[in-house]
Design a protein around this motif. Structure first.
Motif, PDB file in Angstrom:
ATOM      1  N   MET A 115     -10.338  21.399   8.524  1.00 24.99           N
ATOM      2  CA  MET A 115      -9.115  21.929   8.193  1.00 24.99           C
ATOM      3  C   MET A 115      -9.139  23.658   7.611  1.00 24.99           C
ATOM      4  O   MET A 115     -10.143  23.867   7.016  1.00 24.99           O
ATOM      5  N   GLY A 116      -8.280  24.317   8.420  1.00 28.85           N
ATOM      6  CA  GLY A 116      -8.101  25.639   8.189  1.00 28.85           C
ATOM      7  C   GLY A 116      -7.981  26.043   6.718  1.00 28.85           C
ATOM      8  O   GLY A 116      -8.328  27.221   6.164  1.00 28.85           O
ATOM      9  N   CYS A 117      -7.193  25.082   6.125  1.00 26.62           N
ATOM     10  CA  CYS A 117      -6.663  25.603   4.591  1.00 26.62           C
ATOM     11  C   CYS A 117      -6.274  24.205   4.277  1.00 26.62           C
ATOM     12  O   CYS A 117      -6.191  23.170   4.639  1.00 26.62           O
ATOM     13  N   ARG A 122      -3.344  31.213   8.258  1.00 27.22           N
ATOM     14  CA  ARG A 122      -3.767  30.934   6.907  1.00 27.22           C
ATOM     15  C   ARG A 122      -5.230  30.643   6.955  1.00 27.22           C
ATOM     16  O   ARG A 122      -5.927  30.531   6.193  1.00 27.22           O
ATOM     17  N   THR A 123      -5.924  30.459   8.238  1.00 22.69           N
ATOM     18  CA  THR A 123      -7.156  30.159   8.531  1.00 22.69           C
ATOM     19  C   THR A 123      -8.282  31.420   8.291  1.00 22.69           C
ATOM     20  O   THR A 123      -7.878  32.394   9.092  1.00 22.69           O
ATOM     21  N   VAL A 143      -3.255  23.949   2.541  1.00 21.50           N
ATOM     22  CA  VAL A 143      -1.833  24.143   2.344  1.00 21.50           C
ATOM     23  C   VAL A 143      -1.086  22.841   2.347  1.00 21.50           C
ATOM     24  O   VAL A 143      -0.198  22.725   1.336  1.00 21.50           O
ATOM     25  N   ASN A 144      -1.332  22.065   3.246  1.00 18.26           N
ATOM     26  CA  ASN A 144      -0.653  20.752   3.456  1.00 18.26           C
ATOM     27  C   ASN A 144      -1.033  19.585   2.333  1.00 18.26           C
ATOM     28  O   ASN A 144      -0.845  18.491   2.388  1.00 18.26           O
ATOM     29  N   CYS A 191      -7.336  20.684  12.171  1.00 16.50           N
ATOM     30  CA  CYS A 191      -6.054  21.446  12.549  1.00 16.50           C
ATOM     31  C   CYS A 191      -6.220  22.517  13.642  1.00 16.50           C
ATOM     32  O   CYS A 191      -7.462  22.924  13.765  1.00 16.50           O
ATOM     33  N   PRO A 192      -5.285  22.912  14.176  1.00 17.39           N
ATOM     34  CA  PRO A 192      -5.193  23.720  15.228  1.00 17.39           C
ATOM     35  C   PRO A 192      -5.598  25.233  14.879  1.00 17.39           C
ATOM     36  O   PRO A 192      -5.795  26.172  15.579  1.00 17.39           O
ATOM     37  N   SER A 193      -5.574  25.347  13.297  1.00 23.73           N
ATOM     38  CA  SER A 193      -5.776  26.879  12.691  1.00 23.73           C
ATOM     39  C   SER A 193      -4.390  27.586  12.926  1.00 23.73           C
ATOM     40  O   SER A 193      -3.695  27.291  14.180  1.00 23.73           O
ATOM     41  N   CYS A 194      -4.158  28.494  11.998  1.00 31.90           N
ATOM     42  CA  CYS A 194      -2.963  29.453  12.203  1.00 31.90           C
ATOM     43  C   CYS A 194      -3.356  30.651  11.192  1.00 31.90           C
ATOM     44  O   CYS A 194      -4.486  30.938  11.046  1.00 31.90           O
TER      45      CYS A 194
END
Ligand code: SF4
Length: 457
Positions: A395-397, A368-369, A399-400, A363-366
């Motif tokens: 993955m940064g988290c 939440r990372t 959540v999905n 993931c590109p991160s956001c």
């Protein structure tokens, strides 16, 4: 007669014949106003036209107001979009300050309960809940001139949609259509729709289906294009060019995001190049190719005098477009007469045709990372790229949901500040590992699983 909707997002209009807009997302903590403003200033300076920020709680949603104010004091009026998962109340809050809200039909109302079948009554009850919640959101958005992106992800379809349509491009489309039809009944049209996937052929198929279905139903809403979890480096750029560029060349898409697990500012020049070359608001002629007569499933592409990035873009887009006509199995690329074997292998892998090394989704991160995903992805790639056939998700988290990891053999997932969880497929096998030890742990677990030998054969 087709209703063609354009959507205002702050000071920008997307859709119809308007220019295709480039957007990105911050990877700062949205609650950290200074850091978020600083990154948005950089993104805007690079040519980004809309910026999305994650809103994981009400505080983040309220931070949007401060961020907007601070940007405006600097003379920057870039529209802000709020990214929401799970919590309608946060969306309603963020709608007061953001120019656009992104909601995910896969998790906005429908909660994951590990259910694989649904009775008619259960389906109807969930549909009623969705309608009730969207009615409330649409009213707030109307009052505040906030638009809404219905952002479907292949990896996080609701269990109800998976039950009805499977984890398919059709399921993605139906997921969006359910929300679109509710908003239409509410006479709310300030919409943008996205159907994203990490697997390029699914993303292309879903968007083509949507483009045709819009015309069958007699309406068109702006489309946002992107490949999720594309990762970093050449592989991510090939995936994004093949998915986004080939659709733009067919005049599908009104705004794009190239997601990279790199500094978000790096996304902009590449995205700008795709729009400059392919977003011409008409269907572009098919590329020239040579089919190898000894094997009708091999395609040969020849180019001259391009720089490295232009060659990557041209070959990725051309091959993706030609694959829509014929199911090619092999690809040869020549540049100034010299064969480009590595590039051809990366393109074949990006399109799911032939896997010649480990496949990474990241993931590109956001906001939440909570660990340095850019560095971690680099380390994971260095230590595992040679493991042909293995698929690893970074993955940064979570959540999905695990679905976002799209069938990965191993998942390397942010679990808290500086902590990582490791999954083997959908099974959590190592919890809360310190980020500095996690790559070694991953390599050890891959070794123990015996999957390397199995995959290398
Ligand atoms: S998976 Fe990555 S981009 Fe998606 S919400 Fe988590 S940290 Fe953000």
């Amino acid at each position: 007669m087709i209703e063609k909707h354009k959507t205002r997002i702050g000071n920008i209009i997307v859709g119809d014949d308007n220019d295709v807009i480039v957007q990105s997302m911050t990877n700062t903590d949205t609650g950290n106003i200074n850091a978020s403003v600083e990154q948005i200033v950089e993104l805007a300076g690079a040519g980004c036209q809309i910026v999305r920020l994650t809103c994981k709680n009400i505080k983040d949603a309220q931070s949007l107001k401060e961020i907007k104010k601070s940007l405006s004091e600097k003379g920057i009026g870039i529209p802000l979009a709020a990214d929401i998962h799970f919590m309608p109340k946060i969306a309603e809050h963020a709608a007061l300050y953001a120019d656009k809200i992104r909601i995910n039909p896969g998790n906005y109302i429908d909660k994951r309960k590990s259910k694989s079948s649904f009775s008619d009554d259960e389906i109807q009850s969930q549909k009623n809940n969705v309608k009730q919640s969207l009615t409330s959101l649409a009213e707030i958005c109307k009052r505040n001139s906030t638009s809404i992106r219905i952002g479907v992800n292949h990896g996080s379809l609701s269990e109800r949609m998976m039950f009805a349509y499977g984890n398919t491009a059709k399921g993605m489309l139906e997921s969006a259509l359910e929300f679109i039809e509710i908003f239409r009944e509410l006479n709310f049209h300030d919409l943008v729709i996205s159907l994203k996937a990490s697997h390029v052929p699914i993303m292309i198929e879903a968007n083509r289906l949507m483009y045709n279905e819009f015309r069958n139903r007699g309406f068109v809403y702006p489309i946002h294009l992107g490949i999720t979890e594309a990762g970093s480096g050449m592989e991510a750029r090939v995936k994004s060019a093949a998915g986004i560029g080939s659709l733009l060349a067919e005049n599908i898409g009104d705004t794009i995001r190239v997601s990279l697990t790199e500094d978000p500012v790096e996304e902009i020049p590449f995205a700008k190049k795709l729009t400059a070359r392919y977003a011409k608001r008409k269907i572009l002629p098919m590329p020239h190719s040579t089919e190898n007569l000894t094997d009708d499933l091999e395609l040969v592409l020849n180019y001259n005098n391009l720089n490295e990035e232009d060659l990557l873009i041209s070959t990725s887009v051309d091959f993706a477009r030609l694959c829509n006509i014929k199911a090619y199995k092999r690809l040869k690329i020549f540049h100034n007469g010299k064969e480009q074997g590595e590039l051809a292998d990366i393109i074949l892998q990006a399109l799911g045709i032939k896997y010649s090394k480990a496949e990474f989704i990241a993931c590109p991160s956001c906001g939440r990372t909570q660990f340095d995903i850019i560095e971690e992805l680099k380390k994971v790639k260095e230590k595992t790229s040679h493991l042909k056939g293995l698929k690893i998700a970074v993955m940064g988290c979570i959540v999905n949901g695990l679905g976002e990891m799209a069938g990965a053999d191993f998942g390397y997932v942010g679990a808290g500040k500086g902590k990582v969880d490791i999954y083997k497929q959908k099974l959590l096998i190592a919890k809360n590992i310190d980020a500095e030890d996690a790559v070694d742990e991953l390599v050890k677990l891959i070794g123990q699983s015996g999957q390397i030998q199995e995959k290398e054969n």
